[in-house]
Design a protein around this motif. Structure first.
Motif, PDB file in Angstrom:
ATOM      1  N   UNK A  71       1.011  -1.171   0.013  1.00 25.70           N
ATOM      2  CA  UNK A  71      -0.005  -0.080   0.157  1.00 25.70           C
ATOM      3  C   UNK A  71       1.025   1.309   0.073  1.00 25.70           C
ATOM      4  N   UNK A  72       0.425   2.239  -0.709  1.00 25.73           N
ATOM      5  CA  UNK A  72       0.908   3.508  -0.524  1.00 25.73           C
ATOM      6  C   UNK A  72       0.312   4.469   0.226  1.00 25.73           C
ATOM      7  N   UNK A  73      -0.529   4.388   1.008  1.00 19.55           N
ATOM      8  CA  UNK A  73      -1.412   5.223   2.026  1.00 19.55           C
ATOM      9  C   UNK A  73      -1.605   4.344   3.197  1.00 19.55           C
ATOM     10  N   UNK A  74      -2.179   5.169   4.294  1.00 22.63           N
ATOM     11  CA  UNK A  74      -2.503   4.358   5.440  1.00 22.63           C
ATOM     12  C   UNK A  74      -3.506   3.250   5.213  1.00 22.63           C
ATOM     13  N   UNK A  75      -3.320   2.207   6.039  1.00 24.49           N
ATOM     14  CA  UNK A  75      -4.156   0.959   5.981  1.00 24.49           C
ATOM     15  C   UNK A  75      -5.244   1.371   6.971  1.00 24.49           C
ATOM     16  N   UNK A  76      -6.678   1.510   6.309  1.00 29.16           N
ATOM     17  CA  UNK A  76      -7.590   1.736   7.207  1.00 29.16           C
ATOM     18  C   UNK A  76      -8.113   0.616   8.118  1.00 29.16           C
ATOM     19  N   UNK A  77      -8.193  -0.583   7.427  1.00 30.30           N
ATOM     20  CA  UNK A  77      -8.906  -1.474   8.096  1.00 30.30           C
ATOM     21  C   UNK A  77      -8.355  -3.060   7.323  1.00 30.30           C
ATOM     22  N   UNK A  78      -8.364  -4.114   8.222  1.00 26.97           N
ATOM     23  CA  UNK A  78      -7.725  -5.401   7.915  1.00 26.97           C
ATOM     24  C   UNK A  78      -8.950  -6.509   8.294  1.00 26.97           C
ATOM     25  N   UNK A  79      -8.839  -7.615   7.718  1.00 30.78           N
ATOM     26  CA  UNK A  79      -9.455  -8.631   8.251  1.00 30.78           C
ATOM     27  C   UNK A  79      -8.708 -10.025   7.909  1.00 30.78           C
ATOM     28  N   UNK A  80      -9.178 -11.087   8.773  1.00 29.02           N
ATOM     29  CA  UNK A  80      -8.514 -12.332   8.348  1.00 29.02           C
ATOM     30  C   UNK A  80      -9.358 -13.538   8.440  1.00 29.02           C
ATOM     31  N   UNK A  81      -9.029 -14.434   7.678  1.00 31.51           N
ATOM     32  CA  UNK A  81      -9.802 -15.545   7.627  1.00 31.51           C
ATOM     33  C   UNK A  81      -8.828 -16.710   7.124  1.00 31.51           C
ATOM     34  N   UNK A  82      -8.831 -17.818   7.986  1.00 35.48           N
ATOM     35  CA  UNK A  82      -7.860 -18.861   7.655  1.00 35.48           C
ATOM     36  C   UNK A  82      -6.431 -18.524   7.334  1.00 35.48           C
ATOM     37  N   UNK A  83      -5.910 -18.872   6.198  1.00 35.49           N
ATOM     38  CA  UNK A  83      -4.606 -18.176   5.764  1.00 35.49           C
ATOM     39  C   UNK A  83      -4.567 -17.152   4.902  1.00 35.49           C
ATOM     40  N   UNK A  84      -5.580 -16.187   5.019  1.00 30.77           N
ATOM     41  CA  UNK A  84      -5.846 -15.180   4.113  1.00 30.77           C
ATOM     42  C   UNK A  84      -6.217 -13.967   4.693  1.00 30.77           C
ATOM     43  N   UNK A  85      -5.352 -12.641   4.511  1.00 33.26           N
ATOM     44  CA  UNK A  85      -5.569 -11.397   5.141  1.00 33.26           C
ATOM     45  C   UNK A  85      -6.161 -10.559   4.258  1.00 33.26           C
ATOM     46  N   UNK A  86      -6.946  -9.596   4.344  1.00 33.83           N
ATOM     47  CA  UNK A  86      -7.416  -8.501   3.452  1.00 33.83           C
ATOM     48  C   UNK A  86      -7.138  -7.134   4.051  1.00 33.83           C
ATOM     49  N   UNK A  87      -6.463  -6.193   3.331  1.00 28.72           N
ATOM     50  CA  UNK A  87      -6.266  -4.896   3.831  1.00 28.72           C
ATOM     51  C   UNK A  87      -6.937  -3.675   2.825  1.00 28.72           C
ATOM     52  N   UNK A  88      -7.277  -2.776   3.390  1.00 30.99           N
ATOM     53  CA  UNK A  88      -7.972  -1.764   2.493  1.00 30.99           C
ATOM     54  C   UNK A  88      -7.438  -0.303   3.122  1.00 30.99           C
ATOM     55  N   UNK A  89      -6.969   0.561   2.034  1.00 28.38           N
ATOM     56  CA  UNK A  89      -6.175   1.582   2.169  1.00 28.38           C
ATOM     57  C   UNK A  89      -6.807   2.772   1.584  1.00 28.38           C
ATOM     58  N   UNK A  90      -6.213   4.068   2.168  1.00 31.24           N
ATOM     59  CA  UNK A  90      -6.468   5.270   1.620  1.00 31.24           C
ATOM     60  C   UNK A  90      -6.016   5.506   0.190  1.00 31.24           C
ATOM     61  N   UNK A  91      -5.080   4.542  -0.389  1.00 30.04           N
ATOM     62  CA  UNK A  91      -4.765   4.724  -1.565  1.00 30.04           C
ATOM     63  C   UNK A  91      -5.935   4.040  -2.833  1.00 30.04           C
TER      64      UNK A  91
END
Length: 428
Positions: free
Chosen positions: A211-231
């Protein structure tokens, strides 16, 4: 004839026809009746009570096992065996107890305490058993004993504020276990996503950049993670290797909310109130729509997430995910009750079983009890808790085995915990 000398078949029939309170009290009749409650078949008696008294979607939310309430093929022995093993793995008495206690949050005697250790605003909090995890503007993640207020562990590896944390349920663990989670994922203003062992002190297992901006929120399930950003992007990561599996970029706006839904699907909401469902391969959107009545907000303010609570329930019960055109499909809801003056929206949301808690900038927390009547679900507030004079940035709600508990974190840097104590017979 002494009641303890009744034939077992007759005792079975008696217990099967009792309501929940009477079933709990029946353990006090004699030692032999109490011993019966530890037999496997009486777990199924509690299952019948759960299915009878609790809405199906609430049971899915509490147990996390959707297949238990699905339609299995009776001619398939493999499916039947899988279904039976899932039923055996659920403590139905604990499920009913959590739901029953949630009906009385705000009504039973309570105790309040404060943890004052963050220097700056608290941005997110999560419960794991009787532990509480918080993160804040000071760049730290802190793990607390929620009973004593003792800070068990402080993590300072991020270089800037930590905006979001998500906990992974340990494989095979019950939601009512003492330590139900094993891993933690954090997202920060330093643009990084980190994975931590929740129960073992040490450095981050994996640090993920992209990411090239702050990471606003994250989620995790099993072996996967998701991250969402201001970018304007969402990234899906393999947390075992730290590799980015898929990227959804060029969204044109900030993403403020993300979560996994049914493991292989991502649900996210942008700052412009657009909601999208897509599979974790990011190949194509499964659904896209705008949330009617929401307003675009400044980047530092969280999305009005009250509608997300209703949306999650609607998705579980009603929505068939297909290709659909972009449309407006759900309306916003107004907060009702005392302390609503000058409150335009909620700032944060937490769901646990039948409870939805909405934090506001006025310092009040609005608690709703889900009952399956979705059209008027938010027409009546269950209780309003005045937890702080400071804006509430994060809220968490749980049942730690002793009763319902709610925690808030705000601009004042204080984590506040409210705990309710049920009467002893209901605590059984």
């Amino acid at each position: 004839m002494n009641i303890s000398q009744l034939p077992l078949e007759l005792i079975d029939e008696i217990l099967k026809h009792l309501d929940s309170i009477s079933l709990v009290k029946s353990r006090e009749v004699c030692r032999s009746w109490r011993a019966l409650h530890f037999q496997r078949k009486y777990n199924l008696v509690w299952r019948c009570l759960c299915v009878r008294d609790i809405d199906r979607d609430i049971l899915i939310e509490i147990t996390g096992k959707r297949v238990i309430f699905g339609c299995e093929d009776p001619d398939s022995s493999n499916k039947s065996k899988k279904h039976a093993s899932l039923i055996d793995g659920v403590d139905w008495a604990a499920v009913y107890r959590e739901w029953f206690r949630s009906c009385h949050i705000g009504k039973w005697p309570s105790m309040a305490c404060e943890f004052n250790c963050h220097r700056g605003a608290v941005w997110d909090i999560k419960y794991s058993g009787d532990r509480l995890v918080s993160c804040g503007e000071d760049g730290t993640i802190r793990i607390w004993d929620s009973w004593t207020g003792h800070c068990i562990r402080s993590i300072t590896a991020h270089q800037r504020a930590v905006l979001s944390i998500s906990l992974r349920r340990a494989p095979g663990s019950s939601p009512h276990a003492d330590m139900p989670h094993d891993l933690m994922v954090s997202g920060s203003k330093d643009w990084s996503v980190k994975v931590w062992e929740l129960n073992i002190p040490g450095p981050a297992l994996v640090t993920m950049h992209g990411h090239v901006a702050c990471v606003n929120c994250v989620a995790v399930e099993s072996n996967l993670a998701a991250s969402a950003s201001d970018d304007g992007s969402i990234r899906v990561w393999d947390i075992t290797t730290g590799q980015c599996c898929h990227v959804l970029s060029n969204l044109g706006e900030w993403v403020k909310y993300v979560r996994f839904w049914m493991q292989e699907t991502l649900l996210f909401v942008t700052d412009n109130c657009k909601l999208v469902l897509c599979n974790t391969h990011m190949s194509r959107p499964l659904f896209a729509g705008h949330l009617v009545g929401c307003r675009s907000m400044k980047r530092k303010k969280k999305l009005h997430q009250m509608i997300i609570a209703l949306l999650n329930i609607m998705l579980m019960q009603h929505l068939v995910v297909e290709n659909q055109s972009d449309s407006s499909f759900i309306h916003n809801f107004s907060l009702i009750g005392e302390h609503t003056q000058n409150v335009q929206r909620g700032e944060c949301l937490a769901m646990r079983g039948a409870l939805v808690a909405i934090g506001t900038r006025s310092g009040a927390v609005f608690v709703y009890h889900l009952n399956g009547k979705w059209k008027d679900q938010f027409s009546k507030v269950h209780c309003v808790l005045r937890t702080s004079q400071s804006p509430v940035n994060a809220v968490a709600i749980a049942d730690d085995g002793e009763g319902p508990v709610l925690a808030t974190g705000g601009d004042d840097g204080i984590v506040k915990v409210l705990r309710w104590f049920p009467p002893s017979i209901q605590n059984g």
